[in-house]
Design an enzyme around this catalytic site. Sequence first.
Site, mmCIF file in Angstrom:
data_model
loop_
_atom_site.group_PDB
_atom_site.id
_atom_site.type_symbol
_atom_site.label_atom_id
_atom_site.label_comp_id
_atom_site.label_asym_id
_atom_site.label_seq_id
_atom_site.Cartn_x
_atom_site.Cartn_y
_atom_site.Cartn_z
ATOM 1 N N GLU A 1 21.538 37.192 -0.209
ATOM 2 C CA GLU A 1 22.258 37.762 -1.245
ATOM 3 C C GLU A 1 21.425 37.987 -2.595
ATOM 4 O O GLU A 1 21.591 37.823 -3.720
ATOM 5 C CB GLU A 1 23.220 36.596 -1.861
ATOM 6 C CG GLU A 1 24.242 36.174 -0.813
ATOM 7 C CD GLU A 1 25.365 37.451 -0.641
ATOM 8 O OE1 GLU A 1 25.156 38.508 -0.983
ATOM 9 O OE2 GLU A 1 26.078 37.166 0.173
ATOM 10 N N GLY B 1 15.330 45.577 2.312
ATOM 11 C CA GLY B 1 15.943 44.374 2.196
ATOM 12 C C GLY B 1 16.114 44.261 0.634
ATOM 13 O O GLY B 1 17.296 44.658 0.238
#
Length: 388
Positions: free
Chosen positions: A364, A130
């Site tokens: 993001e 991630g």
Amino acid sequence: MDFNLSEDQIAFRDAARSFAQNEMAPHAAQWDAEHIFPVDVIKKAGEMGFCGIYVPEEAGGMGLSRLDASVIVEELAMGCTSTTAYITIHNMATWMIASFAADDLRDEFAPAMAMGEKLGSYCLTEPGAGSDAGALRTSARRDGDDYILNGSKMFISGAGSTDVLVVMARTGTQEDGPKGISAFVVPADADGVHYGKAEEKMGWNSQPTRLITFEDVRVPARNILGKEGDGFKIAMKGLDGGRINIATCSLGAAQAAVNDTQRYMQEREQFGKPLASFQALQFKLADMVTQLVASRQMVRLAASKLDEKDGEATLYCAMAKRFATDACFDVTNDAIQLHGGYGYIKEYPLERYMRDARVHQILEGTNEIMRLIISRRVMMDGVLEVIR
């Protein structure tokens, strides 16, 4: 230093506001409740140019600046934050193809995507990678004139309902880290592409989020963006703009919450007086508006730095994303408090604003990663002076 919008920016803002009010806001609650991905409305947004805002004109886009894009996105996000967030992801994927694909590949995909005729998904995050995107394991093995992709991507917006995938995959070894990553354009219906179930999420319910599995997916070598090993650099360039985009979506949610709260305080009475007459509540609204305006100025500053190709643009984008997504979430949460029980029920949009804004602190790059980027940079000699 001029903080006023130009005539063109005001025109873009007004067009986006009209679209949001007429095409998005009246349906946003239904899209959220019924998990509807409003493809037809997104395609209408494409006809307005909103699916290719900063995509170069030669690739079919509007060719606007990141600052122009922020003005447009904020207005759209007031209509439906979740749908607008998907539109910004689509813009990023389209920009990557328009900017880094060979001419024939760009012409095949970018104009249709900029018009909203084809929709895109951006595939970076993996189940085991991630925040550490450089450790991704999805592989792309060269086989003659093709690459063969294997692996999986997680939390992919629009997955299963889009036409084009921009996929980050490893062409080098795991030991190569970020330098071994390349970017590919993959048709969403290619043989070997499989989609998981739509995730049940706290917010962002107007866009599907799925796991994608690549099983011996054959992709022509011409579908690479840039050259082998450019993928991580392309991803990072995209993320600077993506962080501005998602922070701007938070601005839209917070502005909508402030607008609703101001009206509610003027209309709602307690103890024989409108809520607007109580100083404690006035002060709370004052703090909310101050946080919102400060967030907007940080986001627009970062967008301007990105437009100017400033050497510290990444730092400004990280600071703006960290500050705005945290502050604007607090604004939506405070708006619920000022609405009392009404803020907690779905008849009012306040709880939806908060749910949709919450994920912006995670994606993001989490805000913890933003702090890491900021702290590492400002510990370097001379940087504090440069950004004064």
